[in-house]
Design a protein around this motif. Structure first.
Motif, short mmCIF file in Angstrom:
data_model
loop_
_atom_site.label_atom_id
_atom_site.label_comp_id
_atom_site.label_asym_id
_atom_site.label_seq_id
_atom_site.Cartn_x
_atom_site.Cartn_y
_atom_site.Cartn_z
N PRO A 257 0.63 -1.12 0.28
CA PRO A 257 0.24 0.25 -0.01
C PRO A 257 0.91 1.31 -0.12
N PHE A 258 0.92 2.35 -0.65
CA PHE A 258 0.63 3.48 -0.59
C PHE A 258 2.71 3.77 -1.71
N GLY B 216 -6.24 1.83 1.78
CA GLY B 216 -4.96 1.48 1.33
C GLY B 216 -4.77 -0.44 0.43
N ASP C 192 -5.53 4.00 -3.40
CA ASP C 192 -4.41 4.88 -3.13
C ASP C 192 -3.14 6.17 -3.91
N GLU D 294 -6.88 8.38 -2.46
CA GLU D 294 -7.35 8.60 -1.40
C GLU D 294 -5.45 9.78 -0.59
N SER D 295 -4.48 9.73 -1.93
CA SER D 295 -3.62 10.64 -0.93
C SER D 295 -4.23 12.32 -1.03
N SER E 42 -1.85 1.60 6.42
CA SER E 42 -3.15 0.30 6.12
C SER E 42 -2.15 -0.96 6.83
N THR F 40 2.24 8.11 -3.68
CA THR F 40 0.71 8.38 -5.00
C THR F 40 1.36 10.15 -4.94
#
Length: 380
Positions: free
Chosen positions: A199-200, A275, A282, A285-286, A301, A341
């Motif tokens: 994640p990310f 995440g 991702d 979300e950022s 996450s 991200t």
């Protein structure tokens, strides 16, 4: 209008069969995702976080639920039973409601039904009936099935029912198990990673699937609540109607949900994000966090530890938030090494102590659905 406090909880995943066991594995940096060949799920190797079926079977036999209940239902019963230990909440009382959170329930019965369960058992209403019958509840359990935001929506629904005075206690139980249907579905989107998800991270390539169950018990009676007291301060959901599976490129839906929850406040110590480790999720979300100027708030996450547990994810990850508050610990976002991200966010890359009083939990799902919930640790 009363508040809703956390009275009990349980987590069952590849990392263990209790909240404490799961959280201890997070502190140790252990992942339950394994790359393997699981022929009953998919003909090729893929990463998955699977519950120990032998342990489930042993506990099911002990509770005498091994023959009349599916794996999905057994996990729900085991999780709810454990969450009720050592607390004075009567599951049979008219003041208590059970809410089930799931995306697919007994969908595996469509292709794998060796015990010969009736056809209707594949339906979510049937699972709710069976769980209610087992616990002899006064009300048929309510079902929340809203893609991968189901768990957070179920918690928000429970909080509202308590604050409206409809119930004194609400038991939220989330569960999903992996099946050929689910794995093939995600593979058709080309959204599964080849290894443990990241994640990310700039090298993220997709999500890892997981299965599990979790239960949160909410109560308006503070004398029954678990210490330190943790309450749900606010919650919200939204839908950006962007695409049947893809998230909004502007993060609009998640931005709206977060905005409704925070009401202009930026008093947040940590963010537990969705995440999934897919490129679009991702990034989205950022963008949403950046639009709220939350870039510097620590965010992680849990998907790198237990995979994406779908309808159970929001419940499991919320309990991880409770444990983080109880222990004042920020958990490393497993799989994250290098920022990747579109907007810079403060991803946690080291497990460390921190004073945690307020936590924002977010979730996003298919169909443009988004949800957010704010937890607060109270002084005694």
């Amino acid at each position: 209008m009363g508040n809703s406090y956390i009275a009990g909880d349980n987590i069952i995943t590849s990392l263990g069969f209790s909240t404490i066991e799961n959280f201890q594995n997070l502190l140790k940096g252990n992942t339950g995702i394994k790359v393997g060949l699981y022929p009953y799920l998919y003909p090729e190797k893929f990463p998955a976080s699977l519950v120990n079926k032998d342990f489930v079977r042993e506990n099911a036999i002990e509770l005498k639920i091994d023959k009349d209940y599916t794996l999905f239902e057994q996990l729900l019963i085991l999780s709810i039973t454990d969450s009720l230990r050592d607390i004075s909440i009567n599951v049979k009382s008219p003041e208590t409601l059970i809410i089930l959170s799931t995306t697919k329930g007994n969908i595996d019965l469509l292709s794998n039904n060796p015990k010969g369960f009736a056809d209707h058992r594949v339906h979510l209403w049937s699972s709710a009936y069976e769980i209610g019958k087992y616990f002899k509840t006064a009300h048929t359990p309510l079902v929340v099935s809203n893609a991968c935001i189901s768990g957070v929506v179920a918690l928000n629904t429970a909080d509202r029912l308590i604050k409206q005075g409809k119930f004194e206690n609400v038991i939220i139980a989330g569960c999903d198990v992996l099946s050929e249907f689910i794995v093939s579905g995600f593979q058709s989107f080309l959204s599964l990673s080849k290894d443990v998800c990241q994640p990310f991270d700039k090298d993220r390539s997709g999500l890892s699937l997981g299965e599990g169950a979790a239960t949160v018990i909410l109560t308006s009676d503070k004398t029954k609540a678990k210490k330190p007291f943790i309450q749900i301060e606010s919650g919200s959901g939204s839908n950006d109607a962007n695409h049947i599976s893809g998230p909004s490129r502007t993060g609009e839906g998640l931005y709206i949900a977060i905005n409704d929850v925070l009401k202009g406040s930026k008093e947040i110590d940590y963010i537990s994000a969705h995440g999934t480790a897919t490129p679009f999720n991702d990034d989205m979300e950022s963008i949403a966090l950046d639009r709220h100027k939350l870039n510097n708030i620590p965010v992680n996450s849990y998907k790198g530890y237990i995979g994406h547990t779908m309808g159970a994810a929001g419940v499991i990850e919320s309990i991880f938030c409770f444990e983080s508050m109880r222990n004042n610990m920020l958990i490393n976002s497993y799989g994250f090494e290098n920022p990747g991200t579109v907007k810079e966010i403060n991803v946690i890359n080291k497990t460390e102590s921190a004073q945690l009083k307020t936590i924002l939990k977010t979730a996003s799902g298919f169909g443009g659905s988004n949800a957010a919930i704010l937890f607060r640790k109270m002084n005694d």
